[in-house]
Motif scaffolding. Sequence first.
Motif, PDB file in Angstrom:
ATOM      1  N   ALA A  46      46.294  -3.589 -20.602  1.00 20.81           N
ATOM      2  CA  ALA A  46      46.314  -4.190 -19.095  1.00 20.81           C
ATOM      3  C   ALA A  46      46.150  -3.082 -18.133  1.00 20.81           C
ATOM      4  O   ALA A  46      46.368  -1.820 -18.367  1.00 20.81           O
ATOM      5  N   LEU A  47      46.253  -3.640 -17.036  1.00 26.12           N
ATOM      6  CA  LEU A  47      46.390  -2.483 -15.664  1.00 26.12           C
ATOM      7  C   LEU A  47      47.781  -1.984 -15.843  1.00 26.12           C
ATOM      8  O   LEU A  47      48.715  -2.878 -16.078  1.00 26.12           O
ATOM      9  N   TRP A  49      50.043   0.277 -12.935  1.00 29.60           N
ATOM     10  CA  TRP A  49      49.978   1.025 -11.500  1.00 29.60           C
ATOM     11  C   TRP A  49      50.878   2.194 -11.580  1.00 29.60           C
ATOM     12  O   TRP A  49      51.712   2.426 -12.533  1.00 29.60           O
ATOM     13  N   PRO A 105      54.502  -5.661   2.372  1.00 30.64           N
ATOM     14  CA  PRO A 105      54.511  -4.313   2.108  1.00 30.64           C
ATOM     15  C   PRO A 105      53.302  -3.550   1.619  1.00 30.64           C
ATOM     16  O   PRO A 105      53.300  -2.398   1.294  1.00 30.64           O
ATOM     17  N   PHE A 107      51.589  -4.098  -1.324  1.00 33.62           N
ATOM     18  CA  PHE A 107      51.602  -3.857  -2.750  1.00 33.62           C
ATOM     19  C   PHE A 107      50.453  -4.962  -3.158  1.00 33.62           C
ATOM     20  O   PHE A 107      50.710  -5.402  -4.308  1.00 33.62           O
ATOM     21  N   TYR A 108      49.280  -4.835  -2.991  1.00 30.57           N
ATOM     22  CA  TYR A 108      47.975  -5.363  -3.224  1.00 30.57           C
ATOM     23  C   TYR A 108      46.798  -4.627  -3.053  1.00 30.57           C
ATOM     24  O   TYR A 108      47.088  -3.795  -2.298  1.00 30.57           O
TER      25      TYR A 108
ATOM     26  N   PHE B  34      55.159 -11.649  -3.147  1.00 36.47           N
ATOM     27  CA  PHE B  34      54.170 -10.604  -3.222  1.00 36.47           C
ATOM     28  C   PHE B  34      53.380 -10.504  -4.377  1.00 36.47           C
ATOM     29  O   PHE B  34      53.429  -9.486  -5.147  1.00 36.47           O
ATOM     30  N   SER B  36      49.667 -11.231  -6.632  1.00 39.41           N
ATOM     31  CA  SER B  36      48.303 -10.952  -6.302  1.00 39.41           C
ATOM     32  C   SER B  36      47.544 -11.176  -7.583  1.00 39.41           C
ATOM     33  O   SER B  36      48.481 -10.997  -8.587  1.00 39.41           O
ATOM     34  N   TYR B  89      44.032 -10.721 -13.817  1.00 39.49           N
ATOM     35  CA  TYR B  89      45.342 -10.111 -14.071  1.00 39.49           C
ATOM     36  C   TYR B  89      46.003 -10.499 -12.829  1.00 39.49           C
ATOM     37  O   TYR B  89      45.740 -10.697 -11.417  1.00 39.49           O
ATOM     38  N   SER B  91      49.545  -9.690 -10.592  1.00 38.39           N
ATOM     39  CA  SER B  91      50.431  -8.501 -10.114  1.00 38.39           C
ATOM     40  C   SER B  91      51.532  -9.037  -9.088  1.00 38.39           C
ATOM     41  O   SER B  91      51.313  -9.745  -8.397  1.00 38.39           O
ATOM     42  N   TYR B  93      55.016  -7.126  -6.642  1.00 37.17           N
ATOM     43  CA  TYR B  93      55.928  -6.398  -6.245  1.00 37.17           C
ATOM     44  C   TYR B  93      57.251  -6.425  -7.290  1.00 37.17           C
ATOM     45  O   TYR B  93      57.539  -7.633  -7.630  1.00 37.17           O
ATOM     46  N   VAL B  99      55.301  -1.840  -8.679  1.00 38.09           N
ATOM     47  CA  VAL B  99      54.359  -2.884  -9.028  1.00 38.09           C
ATOM     48  C   VAL B  99      54.267  -3.232 -10.627  1.00 38.09           C
ATOM     49  O   VAL B  99      54.222  -2.197 -11.506  1.00 38.09           O
ATOM     50  N   PHE B 101      51.979  -5.410 -13.528  1.00 36.29           N
ATOM     51  CA  PHE B 101      50.775  -6.186 -13.685  1.00 36.29           C
ATOM     52  C   PHE B 101      51.097  -7.034 -14.956  1.00 36.29           C
ATOM     53  O   PHE B 101      51.881  -6.774 -15.809  1.00 36.29           O
ATOM     54  N   GLY B 102      50.320  -8.346 -15.071  1.00 34.82           N
ATOM     55  CA  GLY B 102      50.394  -8.952 -16.143  1.00 34.82           C
ATOM     56  C   GLY B 102      49.506  -8.441 -17.292  1.00 34.82           C
ATOM     57  O   GLY B 102      48.753  -7.493 -17.181  1.00 34.82           O
TER      58      GLY B 102
END
Lengths: 121, 110
Positions: A46-47, A49, A105, A107-108, B34, B36, B89, B91, B93, B99, B101-102
Amino acid sequence: QVTLKESGPALVKPTQTLTLTCTFSGFSLDTSGIRVNWIRQSPGKALEWLARIDWDNSKWYSTSLKTRLTISKDTSRRQVVLILTNVDPVDTATYFCARGGANYPGFYFDYWGQGALVTVS
Amino acid sequence: QSALTQPPSASGSLGQSVTISCSGSSSDVGDYNFVSWYQLHPGQAPKLLIFDVNKRPSGVPDRFSGSKSGNTASLTVSGLQAEDEADYYCSSYSRSDVVLFGGGTKLAVL
């Protein structure tokens, strides 16, 4: 037109330090509300951050990696640099830089680079 | 294991609708608007589809919509098209992790 491009070594040895550069255009990191992030994706995973730097030099780090990460910016060069110390094969991943969204804020991630594959071996 | 839980796969026929879920906790999805969503095609830069739970950036078709109920967010893709076949995916906050992610959902268009 907003673009971001990642650059750095394709191969790094374990225990070394990885330095990645994000070069961007179409916006400026000295404009209020602008943010740049680093995100990675290990093969088949997965991604994840990693870090963010804001126009006012505020910095945010992944809780799990913050002892190994440093993010910085060079506004005049339109670059953001990520340093990851003491790399391990599990750090093998495609590393993306992405601009943070304008809505607080922020966070995207509204624009992404194509990514740079880094192998630790 | 990712902190946000997505189904590993989903599928739908051309023209149909499909919904992908994203389950979190009261420290992330449940407590903040938040969330996305991103679309990933192999070899391409990821694309933002939805931010702040249900807002679409300009240029994203209104076939993509987002919602949230409690600790679970959802992405619905209506009128499925062949080019919607991709990884998706979510995501959010997070109060504790900044942050999350799934794990990603591979969408197949049949």
